[in-house]
Enzyme design. Structure first.
Site, PDB file in Angstrom:
ATOM      1  N   ASP A   1       0.860  -1.173   0.000  1.00  0.00           N
ATOM      2  CA  ASP A   1       0.000   0.000   0.000  1.00  0.00           C
ATOM      3  C   ASP A   1       0.903   1.232   0.000  1.00  0.00           C
ATOM      4  O   ASP A   1       1.412   1.627  -1.045  1.00  0.00           O
ATOM      5  CB  ASP A   1      -0.899  -0.099   1.232  1.00  0.00           C
ATOM      6  CG  ASP A   1      -1.960   0.978   1.303  1.00  0.00           C
ATOM      7  OD1 ASP A   1      -2.440   1.413   0.255  1.00  0.00           O
ATOM      8  OD2 ASP A   1      -2.311   1.384   2.429  1.00  0.00           O
TER       9      ASP A   1
ATOM     10  N   VAL B   1      -9.747  -3.382   0.380  1.00  0.00           N
ATOM     11  CA  VAL B   1     -10.107  -4.740  -0.039  1.00  0.00           C
ATOM     12  C   VAL B   1      -9.898  -5.740   1.099  1.00  0.00           C
ATOM     13  O   VAL B   1      -9.043  -5.534   1.969  1.00  0.00           O
ATOM     14  CB  VAL B   1      -9.303  -5.177  -1.287  1.00  0.00           C
ATOM     15  CG1 VAL B   1      -9.670  -4.331  -2.491  1.00  0.00           C
ATOM     16  CG2 VAL B   1      -7.796  -5.131  -1.045  1.00  0.00           C
TER      17      VAL B   1
ATOM     18  N   ASP C   1      -7.747  -8.597   5.977  1.00  0.00           N
ATOM     19  CA  ASP C   1      -8.804  -8.466   6.973  1.00  0.00           C
ATOM     20  C   ASP C   1      -9.353  -7.054   7.089  1.00  0.00           C
ATOM     21  O   ASP C   1      -8.756  -6.090   6.602  1.00  0.00           O
ATOM     22  CB  ASP C   1      -8.249  -8.846   8.357  1.00  0.00           C
ATOM     23  CG  ASP C   1      -7.331  -7.752   8.925  1.00  0.00           C
ATOM     24  OD1 ASP C   1      -6.427  -7.303   8.186  1.00  0.00           O
ATOM     25  OD2 ASP C   1      -7.539  -7.323  10.072  1.00  0.00           O
TER      26      ASP C   1
HETATM   27  P1  5GP Z   1       1.879  -0.423   3.835  1.00  0.00           P
HETATM   28  O1  5GP Z   1       2.945  -0.442   4.863  1.00  0.00           O
HETATM   29  O2  5GP Z   1       2.341  -0.807   2.446  1.00  0.00           O
HETATM   30  O3  5GP Z   1       1.108   0.858   3.845  1.00  0.00           O
HETATM   31  O4  5GP Z   1       0.784  -1.428   4.317  1.00  0.00           O
HETATM   32  C1  5GP Z   1       0.807  -2.759   4.150  1.00  0.00           C
HETATM   33  C2  5GP Z   1      -0.232  -3.383   5.039  1.00  0.00           C
HETATM   34  O5  5GP Z   1      -1.397  -2.586   5.152  1.00  0.00           O
HETATM   35  C3  5GP Z   1      -0.700  -4.691   4.437  1.00  0.00           C
HETATM   36  O6  5GP Z   1       0.076  -5.763   4.885  1.00  0.00           O
HETATM   37  C4  5GP Z   1      -2.120  -4.785   4.937  1.00  0.00           C
HETATM   38  O7  5GP Z   1      -2.146  -5.416   6.185  1.00  0.00           O
HETATM   39  C5  5GP Z   1      -2.571  -3.364   5.114  1.00  0.00           C
HETATM   40  N1  5GP Z   1      -3.417  -2.888   3.996  1.00  0.00           N
HETATM   41  C6  5GP Z   1      -3.122  -1.981   3.069  1.00  0.00           C
HETATM   42  N2  5GP Z   1      -4.133  -1.810   2.196  1.00  0.00           N
HETATM   43  C7  5GP Z   1      -5.098  -2.651   2.599  1.00  0.00           C
HETATM   44  C8  5GP Z   1      -6.405  -2.967   2.088  1.00  0.00           C
HETATM   45  O8  5GP Z   1      -6.909  -2.458   1.077  1.00  0.00           O
HETATM   46  N3  5GP Z   1      -7.095  -3.907   2.776  1.00  0.00           N
HETATM   47  C9  5GP Z   1      -6.610  -4.525   3.882  1.00  0.00           C
HETATM   48  N4  5GP Z   1      -7.373  -5.433   4.451  1.00  0.00           N
HETATM   49  N5  5GP Z   1      -5.391  -4.254   4.387  1.00  0.00           N
HETATM   50  C10 5GP Z   1      -4.645  -3.336   3.740  1.00  0.00           C
END
Ligand code: 5GP
Length: 180
Positions: free
Chosen positions: A104, A154, A160
Site C-alpha cells: 500500500d 479490499v 482483513d
Molecule cells: P503499507 O505499509 O504498504 O502501507 O501497508 C501494508 C499493510 O497494510 C498490508 O500488509 C495490509 O495489512 C494493510 N493494507 C493496506 N491496504 C489494505 C487494504 O486495502 N485492505 C486490507 N485489508 N489491508 C490493507
C-alpha cells in the site's frame, strides 16, 4: 454470512489461483538460476493463503518461516513498523523471499527489507499478491506482483478488516457502511 458485507468481487478464487501458478513459475525460474536455497518468509497474518498457494508449486528447495509486524490500524496506515513476532530461523547470509498480501504505502516492506539487510541477508526479494501503486509514499520495488488494485479497501484471501474476512476465498471491496 461474511460475503454479505462485500460490495464487489475484484478477483475470483480462480483468477488468483491462475496468477499464483504463473508467479510460482517465474520465482522458481529465478531461484533455479541463482542456485540459492531461500527462506520464504510470510508476513503474518495476511500472507498465509497466498503463501500456501505459492509454496506448494515450488519444486526448488526452500525453507519457510513467518514473522509478524504491525503498521496498520483499521483502514489507515500509521507510521512506524514494529516487530511483534520475529522469525525463528536466522537470516544471516541467507536469501530471503518476503511474502506479503498487499503493498500500500510501501512502509512495511521498506522497513522489513532494511531490517533483513541489516541482519546480513545476502539477497531480499519481495512477492506481493496485490499492489496499490496510487497509495505509495515510500519508493519500494516488489520483485513479483500478483495484481494491481484500485485505491479501495479490499478484504479476503488473507486480508482483513479488524481481523475478519481473511477466510473469504476471493478478494472483494468491503461495503463502506461496514467501516464508516
Ligand atoms: P503499507 O505499509 O504498504 O502501507 O501497508 C501494508 C499493510 O497494510 C498490508 O500488509 C495490509 O495489512 C494493510 N493494507 C493496506 N491496504 C489494505 C487494504 O486495502 N485492505 C486490507 N485489508 N489491508 C490493507
Amino acid at each position: 454470512m461474511i460475503s454479505q458485507d462485500i460490495e464487489t468481487v475484484l478477483l475470483t478464487e480462480e483468477q488468483i489461483e491462475k496468477r499464483c501458478v504463473e508467479l510460482a513459475k517465474q520465482i522458481e525460474d529465478d531461484y533455479n538460476k541463482e542456485g540459492e536455497v531461500p527462506i520464504v518468509v510470510g508476513l503474518l497474518r495476511g500472507s498465509v493463503p497466498f503463501m500456501a498457494e505459492l509454496i506448494k508449486r515450488f519444486t526448488f528447495p526452500c525453507e519457510i518461516d513467518f514473522m509478524s509486524v504491525s503498521s496498520y490500524d483499521g483502514t489507515e496506515s500509521i507510521g512506524d513498523v514494529k516487530i511483534d513476532k520475529d522469525m525463528d530461523l536466522s537470516s544471516k547470509e541467507r536469501a530471503i523471499l518476503l511474502v506479503e498480501d498487499i503493498v500500500d504505502t510501501g512502509r512495511t516492506l521498506s522497513e522489513v527489507k532494511k531490517m533483513f539487510i541489516n541482519k546480513g541477508a545476502t539477497n531480499v526479494k519481495i512477492v506481493a499478491l496485490l499492489d496499490k501503486p496510487s497509495r505509495r509514499v515510500v519508493d519500494i520495488h516488489a520483485d513479483y506482483i500478483g495484481f494491481e488494485v484500485p485505491n479501495e479497501f479490499v478484504v479476503g484471501y488473507g486480508l482483513d478488516y479488524n481481523q475478519k474476512y481473511r477466510n473469504l476465498p476471493y478478494i472483494g471491496i468491503l461495503k463502506r457502511e461496514i467501516y464508516e
